[in-house]
Design a protein around this motif. Structure first.
Motif, PDB file in Angstrom:
ATOM      1  N   ASP A 163       0.805  -1.311  -0.012  1.00  0.00           N
ATOM      2  CA  ASP A 163      -0.055  -0.182   0.059  1.00  0.00           C
ATOM      3  C   ASP A 163       0.766   1.175   0.009  1.00  0.00           C
ATOM      4  O   ASP A 163       0.763   1.971   1.050  1.00  0.00           O
ATOM      5  CB  ASP A 163      -0.912  -0.007   1.200  1.00  0.00           C
ATOM      6  N   HIS A 332       8.492   0.381   4.626  1.00  0.00           N
ATOM      7  CA  HIS A 332       8.344  -0.988   4.608  1.00  0.00           C
ATOM      8  C   HIS A 332       9.911  -1.403   3.752  1.00  0.00           C
ATOM      9  O   HIS A 332       9.645  -2.276   2.829  1.00  0.00           O
ATOM     10  CB  HIS A 332       7.164  -1.520   3.982  1.00  0.00           C
ATOM     11  N   ASN A 412       6.833  -7.577   6.535  1.00  0.00           N
ATOM     12  CA  ASN A 412       5.598  -6.979   6.953  1.00  0.00           C
ATOM     13  C   ASN A 412       4.423  -7.617   6.595  1.00  0.00           C
ATOM     14  O   ASN A 412       4.206  -7.717   5.486  1.00  0.00           O
ATOM     15  CB  ASN A 412       5.395  -5.363   6.589  1.00  0.00           C
ATOM     16  N   GLU A 413       3.547  -8.166   7.442  1.00  0.00           N
ATOM     17  CA  GLU A 413       2.290  -8.735   7.270  1.00  0.00           C
ATOM     18  C   GLU A 413       2.375  -9.882   5.923  1.00  0.00           C
ATOM     19  O   GLU A 413       1.637  -9.940   5.057  1.00  0.00           O
ATOM     20  CB  GLU A 413       1.186  -7.773   6.784  1.00  0.00           C
ATOM     21  N   TYR A 468      -6.318  -2.935  13.223  1.00  0.00           N
ATOM     22  CA  TYR A 468      -7.270  -1.749  12.669  1.00  0.00           C
ATOM     23  C   TYR A 468      -8.607  -1.918  12.886  1.00  0.00           C
ATOM     24  O   TYR A 468      -9.316  -1.511  12.319  1.00  0.00           O
ATOM     25  CB  TYR A 468      -7.180  -1.836  11.139  1.00  0.00           C
ATOM     26  N   TYR A 472     -11.075  -0.871   9.717  1.00  0.00           N
ATOM     27  CA  TYR A 472     -11.320  -1.798   8.513  1.00  0.00           C
ATOM     28  C   TYR A 472     -12.278  -2.728   9.082  1.00  0.00           C
ATOM     29  O   TYR A 472     -12.836  -3.505   8.255  1.00  0.00           O
ATOM     30  CB  TYR A 472      -9.839  -2.715   8.193  1.00  0.00           C
ATOM     31  N   GLU A 504       1.313  -0.958  13.996  1.00  0.00           N
ATOM     32  CA  GLU A 504       0.378  -0.292  13.212  1.00  0.00           C
ATOM     33  C   GLU A 504      -0.846  -0.064  13.989  1.00  0.00           C
ATOM     34  O   GLU A 504      -1.262  -1.299  14.155  1.00  0.00           O
ATOM     35  CB  GLU A 504       0.248  -0.511  11.924  1.00  0.00           C
ATOM     36  N   TRP A 549       0.182   4.228  12.841  1.00  0.00           N
ATOM     37  CA  TRP A 549       0.278   4.189  11.279  1.00  0.00           C
ATOM     38  C   TRP A 549      -0.660   5.581  10.904  1.00  0.00           C
ATOM     39  O   TRP A 549      -1.586   5.544  11.047  1.00  0.00           O
ATOM     40  CB  TRP A 549      -0.309   2.920  10.674  1.00  0.00           C
ATOM     41  N   ARG A 562      -8.593   4.901  -1.296  1.00  0.00           N
ATOM     42  CA  ARG A 562      -7.531   5.983  -1.182  1.00  0.00           C
ATOM     43  C   ARG A 562      -7.827   7.185  -1.823  1.00  0.00           C
ATOM     44  O   ARG A 562      -8.315   7.394  -2.887  1.00  0.00           O
ATOM     45  CB  ARG A 562      -6.219   5.343  -1.710  1.00  0.00           C
ATOM     46  N   ASN A 566      -2.758   7.457   1.081  1.00  0.00           N
ATOM     47  CA  ASN A 566      -3.104   6.906   2.320  1.00  0.00           C
ATOM     48  C   ASN A 566      -3.057   8.119   3.126  1.00  0.00           C
ATOM     49  O   ASN A 566      -1.945   8.922   3.279  1.00  0.00           O
ATOM     50  CB  ASN A 566      -2.214   5.878   2.767  1.00  0.00           C
ATOM     51  N   LYS A 568      -3.445   8.118   6.643  1.00  0.00           N
ATOM     52  CA  LYS A 568      -3.584   7.767   8.051  1.00  0.00           C
ATOM     53  C   LYS A 568      -2.396   8.786   8.805  1.00  0.00           C
ATOM     54  O   LYS A 568      -2.123   8.349   9.890  1.00  0.00           O
ATOM     55  CB  LYS A 568      -3.112   6.196   8.376  1.00  0.00           C
TER      56      LYS A 568
HETATM   57  C1  BDP Z   1      -1.313  -2.156   6.683  1.00  0.00           C
HETATM   58  C2  BDP Z   1      -0.120  -2.330   5.966  1.00  0.00           C
HETATM   59  C3  BDP Z   1       0.461  -0.851   5.335  1.00  0.00           C
HETATM   60  C4  BDP Z   1      -0.974  -0.370   4.832  1.00  0.00           C
HETATM   61  C5  BDP Z   1      -1.772  -0.104   6.062  1.00  0.00           C
HETATM   62  C6  BDP Z   1      -3.235   0.780   5.837  1.00  0.00           C
HETATM   63  O1  BDP Z   1       1.207  -2.754   6.758  1.00  0.00           O
HETATM   64  O2  BDP Z   1       1.469  -0.852   4.511  1.00  0.00           O
HETATM   65  O3  BDP Z   1      -0.590   1.224   4.542  1.00  0.00           O
HETATM   66  O4  BDP Z   1      -2.244  -1.364   6.411  1.00  0.00           O
HETATM   67  O5  BDP Z   1      -4.035   0.107   5.259  1.00  0.00           O
HETATM   68  O6  BDP Z   1      -1.954  -3.611   6.378  1.00  0.00           O
HETATM   69  O7  BDP Z   1      -3.271   1.976   5.728  1.00  0.00           O
END
Ligand code: BDP
Length: 592
Positions: A163, A332, A412-413, A468, A472, A504, A549, A562, A566, A568
């Protein structure tokens, strides 16, 4: 690989500036030998910078394939007895380099340096043509992975699973530098503390016939220890440790001497004396429990994309100090070495991450009937693993002497919910530990692989989780999100008994959008969501860190979730504070 530096015996010349630049979607340049002459039809392009946003043209921004850069450099005429090296601090994501007509280097991976000994290909006093073709394609084998496709017009298209915008080009400095032929070729240090005494265990590698001497000076320049031999331990009485908020650095000078005692080479390395240890659910720096306050960041800014810029770097660190952050994660990918140097000097703690983001077919193709499983030979397979292993090596070898770096993050993830994940990741953890037995190793866990599902957490020394709730899931319903978050964090703590860092958490927020009720995207919702997370963290002992994040809004490719990237960030992309910056500052700056 030691960085270029000016020392008593070394000299460097920056190749930063405007280079000739030409896109090559068809890949014709490799067949036609574009390095053999001046680049036809080129435009000027700044180095360092991503090329994508420099030109107001979608064909440049969304270019897929090769891009050529060329410059010429006058080799200092007094470099007659020297070894001459050409070094790229980064070329994203892979590159081939020629000096005049000769190929001198090739490198895979967009965020780590590479270099070539070009002594035999240049003339002191003469001019040399430097050409580099940089390729930005992401495939299942690359780190990070992606998928190439073909558009209706026959043009190559690029899909990827992370992302943030796939910026490319020469993002960091380019150097021509000279060292003596007999030279220091590597230094590693590990430090220890025992009461008021500090130790620096060092190993100096060198090429050629010489004896090694190592001296350690304090910040005032006074010599505090000296040792003969390529390996040894320097002892510092009354040591001033490196500590969070106190970036005290000693200076280690490795000297090579010839048989008559003459100085042949000298390399100077800043050294911070500190220890890192995980004990139970605590993360200890110098034996003291450390709590991470800070951000997941990006190397990202308008116009220059991922190009390193000292003004932006210092501004970001100043804002982090203003808000009370003591740490950040290089999400990342490995950041420019200048960033780690700054963190060393200012006592900022760093979680250092590879570029392995998006190794997760279940997440990235969520809901698609044709979603492949993550770990197959056609997707994240042995070739990816080879590149990933090399990415771990290059990260650890590049950064292991930085006191600011306290924890390696391997990915990452990634998909951590299937048994194959363990086979893929176990060798990567083992390699990081082999190369650096002094630091804990971890990876960042994704929300859908909870404590009952994740098969990778056993391998990690510290649990790093991205969550999240309230964004989310439970979108707009913080009352519902709070108990779910708390229950999950408690389950992690109970199951593993390891420290937990929430790497995050956050909410997309449009600066200037306000609401009196919980309304996602508003500044108030971001404030309330972060407050809710902080309440939960404060109730759980095993939580040893909070990284919001994100530090700032950043570019992504277009998507219906988006809005121009992003959002955030606690700061906007041009680094203006949103309301959350002030509320977070009240939490983090208890001194005010
Ligand atoms: C996480 C990812 C990050 C994304 C974030 C998001 O690690 O890179 O930018 O979500 O959705 O899953 O803001």
């Amino acid at each position: 690989m030691l960085r270029p530096q000016d020392s008593a015996t070394r000299e460097r010349k920056s190749l930063n500036g405007l280079w000739a630049f030409r896109l090559d979607s068809a890949g014709a340049g490799r067949a036609e030998g574009w390095w053999r002459s001046r680049l036809d039809g080129s435009r000027e392009m700044p180095v360092p910078a991503s090329y994508n946003d420099i030109v107001p043209d979608l064909a440049v921004r969304d270019h897929v394939g090769d891009a050529w850069y060329q410059t010429s450099v006058r080799v200092p005429r007094h470099w007659t007895e020297e070894r001459i090296v050409l070094r790229f601090d980064a070329a994203t994501h892979r590159a081939v380099v020629w000096v005049n007509d000769v190929q001198v280097a090739e490198h895979e991976g967009g965020y780590t340096p590479f270099e070539a000994d070009v002594t035999d290909h240049v003339e002191p006093g003469g001019e040399a043509r430097v050409t580099i073709v940089v390729n930005n394609e992401l495939t299942w084998a690359s780190v990070p992975p992606g998928q190439l496709g073909e558009g209706p017009d026959g043009k190559r298209t690029q899909n990827y699973f992370h992302d943030f915008f796939n910026y490319a080009g020469l993002h960091r400095s380019v150097w021509l530098y000279a060292t003596p032929k007999t030279r220091v070729s590597g230094i590693t240090v590990d430090t220890g503390l025992d009461g008021g005494t500090g130790t620096v265990r060092y190993a100096v590698e060198h090429v050629g016939n010489a004896s090694v001497q190592v001296a350690l000076r304090d910040a005032a320049g006074a010599e505090v220890a000296i040792s003969e031999g390529a390996e040894g331990v320097l002892t510092i009485a009354d040591v001033h440790p490196w500590a969070p908020g106190d970036g005290y650095l000693y200076e280690l000078e490795a000297r090579l001497r010839d048989a008559d005692g003459g100085l042949v080479d000298s390399y100077v390395l800043p050294v911070g004396v500190r220890t890192v240890e995980v004990r139970g659910t605590e993360f200890l720096i110098n034996g003291e429990p450390f709590y991470f306050r800070g951000f997941g960041k990006h190397e990202d800014a308008p116009i220059r994309g991922k190009g390193h810029d000292d003004a932006l770097m210092v501004h970001d660190f100043e804002l982090m100090e203003w808000i009370g952050a003591n740490s950040f994660r290089t999400s990342h990918y490995p950041y420019a070495e200048e960033v780690l140097d700054y963190a060393d000097r200012h006592g900022i703690v760093v979680i250092d991450e590879t570029a392995a983001v998006g190794l997760n077919a279940r997440m990235t193709m969520f809901g698609r009937a044709d979603a492949p499983s993550t770990y197959t030979e056609k997707t994240v397979g042995s070739e990816t693993q080879r590149n990933h292993l090399e990415a771990v090596r290059e990260l650890v070898v590049r950064d292991r002497n930085h006191p600011s770096v306290v924890l390696w993050c391997i990915a990452n993830e990634p998909d951590g919910g299937v048994p194959e994940a363990r086979d893929y990741f176990a060798p990567l953890f083992a390699e990081a530990r082999k190369l650096d037995p002094t630091r804990p190793v971890g990876f960042v866990n994704i929300m859908m692989d909870g404590p009952d599902k994740c098969v990778l957490s056993e391998l990690a020394d510290v649990l790093m989780v991205n969550r999240y709730y309230g964004w989310y899931s439970q979108t707009g319903d913080l009352a519902a999100a709070e108990p779910v978050l708390e229950a999950e964090l408690r389950a992690w703590a109970d199951k593993h008994g390891k420290p937990i860092i929430i790497t995050e958490y956050g909410a997309d927020t449009l600066a200037g959008l306000h609401s009196v009720v919980d309304n996602p995207w508003s500044e108030e919702y971001q404030v309330d969501l972060l407050d809710m997370y902080h309440r939960v963290f404060d109730r759980i002992d095993a939580v040893v860190g909070e990284h919001i994040w994100n530090f700032a809004d950043f570019a992504t490719r277009p998507a219906i979730i988006r809005v121009d990237g992003n959002k955030k960030g606690v700061f906007t992309r041009d680094r203006r504070p949103k309301s959350a910056a002030f509320s977070v500052r009240r939490r983090w700056r208890k001194d005010l």
